[in-house]
Each structure stands twice: as C-alpha cells, then as structure tokens.
Design an enzyme around this catalytic site. Structure first.
Site, PDB file in Angstrom:
ATOM      1  N   GLU A  53       0.392  -1.260  -0.147  1.00 51.75           N
ATOM      2  CA  GLU A  53      -0.091  -0.072   0.015  1.00 51.75           C
ATOM      3  C   GLU A  53       0.827   0.803  -0.150  1.00 51.75           C
ATOM      4  O   GLU A  53       0.104   2.416  -0.632  1.00 51.75           O
ATOM      5  CB  GLU A  53      -1.050  -0.217   1.076  1.00 51.75           C
ATOM      6  CG  GLU A  53      -2.184  -0.990   0.962  1.00 51.75           C
ATOM      7  CD  GLU A  53      -1.530  -2.328   1.268  1.00 51.75           C
ATOM      8  OE1 GLU A  53      -0.461  -2.508   2.154  1.00 51.75           O
ATOM      9  OE2 GLU A  53      -3.017  -2.758   1.641  1.00 51.75           O
ATOM     10  N   PHE A 115     -11.988  -8.822  13.456  1.00 49.46           N
ATOM     11  CA  PHE A 115     -10.353  -8.632  12.265  1.00 49.46           C
ATOM     12  C   PHE A 115     -10.537  -8.050  11.936  1.00 49.46           C
ATOM     13  O   PHE A 115     -10.604  -7.451  10.690  1.00 49.46           O
ATOM     14  CB  PHE A 115     -10.460 -10.605  11.578  1.00 49.46           C
ATOM     15  CG  PHE A 115      -9.359 -10.424  10.773  1.00 49.46           C
ATOM     16  CD1 PHE A 115      -8.124 -10.994  11.183  1.00 49.46           C
ATOM     17  CD2 PHE A 115      -9.927 -10.114   9.114  1.00 49.46           C
ATOM     18  CE1 PHE A 115      -7.344 -11.136  10.416  1.00 49.46           C
ATOM     19  CE2 PHE A 115      -8.572 -10.604   8.667  1.00 49.46           C
ATOM     20  CZ  PHE A 115      -7.561 -10.902   8.879  1.00 49.46           C
ATOM     21  N   GLN A 116      -8.988  -7.192  11.565  1.00 43.59           N
ATOM     22  CA  GLN A 116      -8.120  -6.429  10.688  1.00 43.59           C
ATOM     23  C   GLN A 116      -9.243  -4.722  11.264  1.00 43.59           C
ATOM     24  O   GLN A 116      -9.275  -3.981   9.935  1.00 43.59           O
ATOM     25  CB  GLN A 116      -8.340  -7.046   9.438  1.00 43.59           C
ATOM     26  CG  GLN A 116      -6.902  -7.083   8.533  1.00 43.59           C
ATOM     27  CD  GLN A 116      -7.246  -7.902   7.042  1.00 43.59           C
ATOM     28  OE1 GLN A 116      -8.020  -7.708   6.765  1.00 43.59           O
ATOM     29  NE2 GLN A 116      -5.994  -8.338   6.356  1.00 43.59           N
ATOM     30  N   LYS A 165     -17.694  -1.680   5.117  1.00 42.07           N
ATOM     31  CA  LYS A 165     -18.066  -2.261   4.616  1.00 42.07           C
ATOM     32  C   LYS A 165     -19.340  -2.719   3.943  1.00 42.07           C
ATOM     33  O   LYS A 165     -19.970  -2.668   2.350  1.00 42.07           O
ATOM     34  CB  LYS A 165     -17.866  -4.293   5.074  1.00 42.07           C
ATOM     35  CG  LYS A 165     -18.151  -5.727   3.966  1.00 42.07           C
ATOM     36  CD  LYS A 165     -17.320  -6.440   4.294  1.00 42.07           C
ATOM     37  CE  LYS A 165     -16.919  -7.686   3.290  1.00 42.07           C
ATOM     38  NZ  LYS A 165     -16.346  -8.642   3.569  1.00 42.07           N
ATOM     39  N   MET A 491      23.620  10.415   2.842  1.00 42.85           N
ATOM     40  CA  MET A 491      23.676  11.487   3.857  1.00 42.85           C
ATOM     41  C   MET A 491      23.447  11.306   5.530  1.00 42.85           C
ATOM     42  O   MET A 491      24.254  12.635   5.890  1.00 42.85           O
ATOM     43  CB  MET A 491      22.519  11.695   2.878  1.00 42.85           C
ATOM     44  CG  MET A 491      21.486  13.393   4.217  1.00 42.85           C
ATOM     45  SD  MET A 491      23.158  14.318   3.186  1.00 42.85           S
ATOM     46  CE  MET A 491      21.709  14.915   1.683  1.00 42.85           C
TER      47      MET A 491
END
Lengths: 580, 180
Positions: A53, A115-116, A165, A491
C-alpha cells in the site's frame, strides 16, 4: 440517472464523475465490495495492483504531482490503511492532492476490535487535510464529492475516506446534486489589492530584491506569469527544491537552489537582499537554516494560499494570502509604467552582477573540490549526473523522480532544470525514502510519452523496489531507474563523517546484485562500475523498449557540498571538504 | 506564557471536538479548559478554549485550517462576560451546615442536594469568583469537585453570530450554514 446503486457502485461513479481515470491499490476483506463493483467500470476506471500500500500511495502521489489532478490510492482495513500512512503524511507535507480510500469492518462490529480493524481516521487525523468515516450508504455520493473538492482546492492535500463494508454493500438512489455544505472552508484565491499595492511599493524601493519561488508556483500553473514578473522587474529568482521547474535554470535571472545544500551565491544573496519576495514557498527549515538569522536585512513579502504559513517561520512585512498565479497577475497589473521602473532596473542589474561574481568565486571552487579526487575514483557520482543531464537535455521529453538523500541533492544541484513544471518530482517535506520507484510508476502512467528517470539511492531503493513487479505487470516501458549505489545510507553517513567523528553507526548497507534483481523482475539490468561506462549504459537504457535499471556503483564516501549544518545560519556554509 | 480565551464556531460533525483538541495539542499549546455545546443555530456548535501560548495568532490560523471550523475569535482583550460553573460535594455535618448555607448566600451559590453528612453546592460566576468560592469552602472539606470549562461572550451588540453563516435550508428543512 437516479437508479438504485450499491454503495460500491456509487463510489466508482463518484470517482468517474470527478474525472478519476486511474487508481492504485490492493484489495482485502473489508474493501472487497468496492473491487467487486470496480470490475463493471474497468473501462473507465483503471486499477493498478501495487505490491504494498505504501507503493500504491506514492504511485498516486507521483500521478498527482505529474498532472495536478487528484491521485487515488486504495487499501483495505487494518494494515491496508496503516501502510498508507507514510504516503498520506508525505502528501500532507508536500501539499499533494491525494484521495485515500480504505475499507473498514462492518458497522455492527466497529469498535469491537474486529479482525483487521484499525481506527484509521483517528490515526490519520493529524496528517490529512480532512478525513471521513462513512457508515451509511446514503452519505457516500456526497462525501466523495466533498472529499475530492477539499483535496484539490485551496492548498491541496490528502483526504482519506474510510467506508464500512456494509455501507458499500447496501443500496440506495444516489443524490448527486446536494449542495456542498462547507461554511468553514473558503480558500482565498484572489489577493487583497491593497496588499498587492504595498508589495509593489516595497519592490520598487528595493536595491537588492530577490524572488524565491516554491511549489505554489507550480501548483497554480504560474510559471509563465513568474517569468513575466521577474523579467519586467529584472529581479533574480531562486527556486526551492519543490520550486524546481517553476523557472528555467537557463534563464539569465535564474540563480538556482537555496538552503542546506543550495548554492553559496543563493544563500549569500538571501542574507544580503533588502526585499525578499517569496511566492508559494513555506520557508521550510531546510531553506532558512536557523530562522532567526535568515535574511537579516530583508523586508519580506510572502505570498501563500494558506494563511497559516505566513509569519509561521519568518517575520513578514507584506503578507498576501492568495493563489500564486492570480497574485502575480494582480502584481503585474499594479506595476507602474516602464519609466518608473528605471531606478529598480539599475539597482537590480548591479545586484545581479554582484551575485554573479559571488557565483563565479564559489561555484568554480565547488566544482573543483567536488571533483578533486575524480582521478582516483573509478566512478564519481557526479559523472553519472553530468552524463545523464546532457543526455536528457539533448533528448527532451523526460521527467525525473528522486528519492531522499545524497542522490536527491545531487540531482537538484547537477541537473539543469529547464524542462518546465512537474518534471522534477521528489519527496521534500517529509523526506520519505522509498518514494521514487513507486512514484515513477504514477508519473509514467500520467505521461506515457515521456521517459521517466527514477534516481534513487541503494537505501531507498530497497524499501519499495517490489513495485518493479507492478511496473512489469502493467506493461510500463518508459521507466528507467538509476540506483546511485554507494553501499551506505549516504546522507546519514555524511553527517556522521562531518559531525560524529566518522562513527558509522547503522549506515553501511549491503544489497543484492540490483541488475540481477531487475532481470528477475523481467527488466533489463545493467551494472556500471567505471566512469567510462556511464554514457553507454544511459544510451542503452534509452534504446531499450522496456523498463531498465542501472546499478551505478559509485565511489562510496562522497559528500554533498555545499552544506549548511543543521540549525546553523545559512551564512555559515561548509563549502568544500577543506572547510569541513 | 499568556493565557488566551478563544471562541470558535464549528460545524456539528462527528470528530470535530477531537480535531480541535488534537490540533491544539500537537502544535505544542497547552489547553487549560475547553467547553463545547450547541449554538443558537442547529448544525453549528460553539466552543470556548483557554490556551497558553506565546503566539496566539498561529493557534488561530492553525484552527482555521480545520475544515469544520467556521469562525475563530481571540476574545482575550475584548470586553467579555466569562462564566464557569463549579459543583462541589462538601462535608456537611450538622454543626457546619448553617455556616455553609450562609457562605453560599454570599456567593450566590445554590444548594442542590442535602445528604446525611454531605451537601452538593452549585455555583456559577466569573472564573476568579469561582476560584475564590472554592477556597472559601475548602476548609469544610471538599469530597468531590467538578468544573465546567470556561465560556465567554463579548459584551454589547457585537458578537459572533452563528446565524450569519446560514443561507439556505438543507435536507429536512434544517438551515445549513454556507458563508464565512
């Protein structure tokens, strides 16, 4: 028109109505209804499956920065959303119009640690311009319109919509005509005329005037107006990292980049100028150094569309809230006749001559010292940029995407930025390593006829290089990656060398054979170890009808100079190795 | 650091309180009190926040960045009426009840509950007066103390009118604010 639709269908139609053509994302449980609906709309709404993602978010950012249009990224609930956090924060810092769409668990289990489940609106509250949690299908049509309006207007920024959902699954008749209800959101575009006249008065009184051009010039499409304004007043122009492309560096009034790794003559000019006109820049600390010592002799005119930027870091004499382009147009209208500019022109010409003298004095030395050891080095990084720069200038039609670190500063310094706005794309404010490879994917989709060069260090490359698979799967051929591979987080190593007695704690870095990795992804992979192979490799990359990676194994311990140590005045520059 | 009283009009949407509170916190300003409730206009809430800040102009500008914030006024130096309420549960054995009752009379405080050994007292006033009252009754023994945040209103005809931001009727006939 007004037929029943599922929430997910409404989401697709809302995006199409707002002109969205491409989205970058990864499906998952909670966002599945959206993917189910997306299939019906696939002719109008292209979905690019990314490998992470974070990659999807940066790709959407790359698309947005290369076009000025909204970039759209998608993740599912929980980790899908949290993986989008970094690109969202990046888009917030660099004012990129980004829409992040997240699936959320069903509203009946919301708040029950399903869940999630993650509170992504809570997490992203400080790093979005605005965000929404939608639980009702009837809100979707309105929220998508409002979200895209907010993301793309005023000072652009990221907006996140989290949708349960069940809101995607339920059906309703969408109302597309509800008036936007945003009493607290009225961006100011037209500048206040009185302030514009004050600015003109101040500019005309200047003996050492200076323009700083930032990202706002590019976002408002004001490059032509900026050229006209600078030429009419004959004031030299400094371009910040994100201002690169707003003013051609070949222009006789162009000075280059200021700040931590800016040119000495730019920083000296800032310290000496008496009127500083900043248009669309936010006086970032990488530009100002220690802010209290910045431009001590200058009266400052600051033009910004976001009122909260004015007076935040630097004291301002004439604040102007407005769009960069409209402000420049207003300024041009308020300028007096040509004869009245004669005095300013005469001062400006002496001033420019003085800056050019400074430039000659220091630039020559910089070039010399940067290359002092060239003879001993098999592949000085500067050689890569020099050859790439010449080749790109000769070929045209290119855009450069950089990551974060030494290679990014060298690119800003050593490439002649004359290809116009939106041809230099980088992660500035947030400094997000891993930006370049996925961002180049978005840029390549937006500009299929340009060659997109992603310049990236070996550290940042190893953060998001899996998007090479996405690029291959999508059949994108116009991306060429140049890995400036020095085997360090360069750097940080530079700071350790200069300020921490070379204690290289956590900076030496190994990697796989990047060319072989590229081959494994179905790309062409090339390795360059000597300066005399650079041109050949760049030419081969251009001649190849497909994505190419070149692993430039450069000299390992080379520093970016000039440099202003953190929190020091920009008057205190380390110009060469000898000063360090 | 100077204390500032800031009055805000905000759209009444979910999360607006946490947006305002979160913003003030993460910009490094300390909130002393925060009060929020409906305004005279449906769909619009009014908040009063008291913050410590050297640079209140930045606080105001940052608050304006929030989409749901309609109007922000720093009323610290304006002529204002400021009010706070305190509710106290005091130890009130029979012996001291009479004294407490008369003290409440002096401060215009109300006795709202009397128990076997305690009393609940309610008092409203300017913050300094509330402070003063608390100190006066402290010796009787405070069992519980609750204070609302401060609310502030500018005196006279001048003010911050939520109805000015209303232009048209929204869904269900509820007026919807549209201008800033």
């Amino acid at each position: 028109m007004s037929e029943t639709r599922t929430g997910a269908q409404i989401m697709c139609e809302a995006l199409i109505r707002e002109g969205v053509e491409v989205m970058f994302g990864i499906p998952g449980g909670a966002i599945m209804p959206f993917y189910y609906a997306m299939w019906e709309y696939r002719d109008k709404l292209r979905h690019v499956l990314c490998r992470h993602e974070q990659g999807a978010g940066h790709a959407a950012e790359g698309y947005a920065r290369a076009t000025g249009r909204i970039g759209v990224c998608i993740g599912t609930s929980g980790p899908g959303g949290t993986n989008l956090v970094t690109p969202i924060a990046d888009a917030m810092m660099d004012s990129t119009p980004l829409l992040a769409i997240c699936g959320q668990v069903g509203s009946h289990v919301l708040g029950k640690d399903a869940f999630q489940e993650t509170d992504i609106t809570g997490i992203t509250m400080p790093i979005t311009k605005h965000n929404y949690l939608v639980k009702d299908v009837n809100d979707l049509a309105y929220v998508f319109r409002e979200a895209i309006y907010i993301a793309t207007t005023g000072r652009p920024g990221p907006v996140l919509i989290d949708i349960t959902k069940d809101a995607m699954q339920k059906s309703t008749v969408p109302n597309w005509d509800q008036k936007l209800n945003l009493p607290g959101y009225k961006p100011t575009y037209a500048p206040n005329r009185k302030q514009v006249r004050e600015a003109v008065k101040l500019l005309l009184s200047a003996q050492k005037p200076l323009i700083i051009a930032g990202n706002g010039v590019i976002m408002s499409g004001a490059t032509e107006e900026l050229r006209q304004f600078a030429e009419t007043l004959r004031i030299p122009v400094i371009t910040t990292l994100h201002g690169i492309g707003s003013f051609p560096e070949s222009h006789p009034l162009s000075l280059g980049m200021p700040g931590m790794h800016g040119w000495v003559h730019c920083n000296r000019a800032i310290q000496e100028c008496d009127v500083l006109f900043n248009i669309g820049g936010r006086f970032d600390d990488r530009v100002t150094g220690k802010a209290s010592t910045f431009a001590p002799n200058a009266k400052v005119i600051h033009v910004d569309i976001d009122p909260s930027e004015i007076g935040k870091n630097v004291k301002v004499t004439v604040p102007i809230v407005g769009d960069a382009r409209l402000t420049l147009l207003a300024l041009l209208e308020e300028l007096p006749e040509r004869e009245a500019l004669a005095e300013l022109h005469s001062h400006a010409s002496d001033w420019l001559e003085h800056i050019r003298d400074l430039q000659e004095k220091h630039q020559g030395k910089q070039q010399y010292v940067n290359r002092a050891n060239t003879a001993q080095w098999a592949l000085p990084p500067h050689d890569v940029y020099e050859k790439l720069n010449r080749t790109l200038a000769a070929r045209g039609n290119y855009r450069v995407v950089t990551d974060v670190g030494q290679h990014q500063m060298w690119a800003a310094q050593l490439i002649d930025w004359n290809a116009g706005p939106r041809t230099h794309i980088t992660s500035g404010g947030a400094g997000t390593m891993g930006f370049a490879v996925p961002a180049s994917l978005g840029v390549a989709i937006a500009h299929p006829n340009d060659t997109i060069w992603a310049i990236v260090g070996d550290g940042g490359f190893q953060m998001t290089n899996q998007e090479m698979a996405t690029i291959k799967q999508e059949g994108i051929k116009n991306i060429k990656i140049a890995v400036i591979n020095n085997g360090y987080l360069g750097m940080v190593r530079q700071w350790q060398e200069l300020f921490e007695n070379k204690r290289y704690s956590g900076t030496p870095l190994s990697g796989p054979d990047f060319a072989k990795l590229a081959e494994a992804y179905g790309w062409k992979g090339l390795t360059v170890e000597h300066a005399d192979q650079v041109q050949e490799a760049i030419d081969e990359a251009h001649a190849t009808d497909g994505p190419v990676l070149i692993d430039f194994r450069v000299e390992r311990e080379v520093n970016v100079f000039p440099m202003v140590p953190q929190n020091k005045s920009i008057a205190e520059m380390i110009i060469t190795e000898a000063d360090a | 650091m100077k204390t500032h009283t800031i009055v805000l009009l905000v759209q009444d949407r979910p999360g607006v309180l946490s947006r305002v509170a979160g913003l003030v916190r993460r910009r490094g300003y300390n909130i002393q009190s925060l009060a929020v409730g409906h305004s005279e206009q449906p769909g619009v809430s009014r908040m009063t926040i008291v913050v410590e800040s050297e640079d209140v102009e930045q606080v105001v500008k940052q608050l304006y960045r929030l989409i749901e914030v309609i109007k922000v006024s720093d009323v610290t130096d304006d002529p204002i009426v400021e009010r706070e309420m305190v509710v106290l549960k005091l130890n009130a054995p029979t012996a001291s009840r009479h004294e407490i009752v008369s003290m409440c009379g002096v401060f215009d405080a109300k006795i709202v509950d009397v128990g076997a050994s305690t009393m609940i007292v309610e008092m409203t006033g300017a913050p300094a007066k509330v402070e003063n009252f608390i100190e006066v009754v402290r010796p009787y023994g405070i069992r519980e103390l609750m204070r609302t945040g401060r609310i502030a209103m500018v005196r006279g005809a001048r003010g911050q009118f939520a109805t000015e931001y209303v232009e048209h009727a929204g869904p269900n006939g509820v007026p919807v604010p549209t201008t800033k």
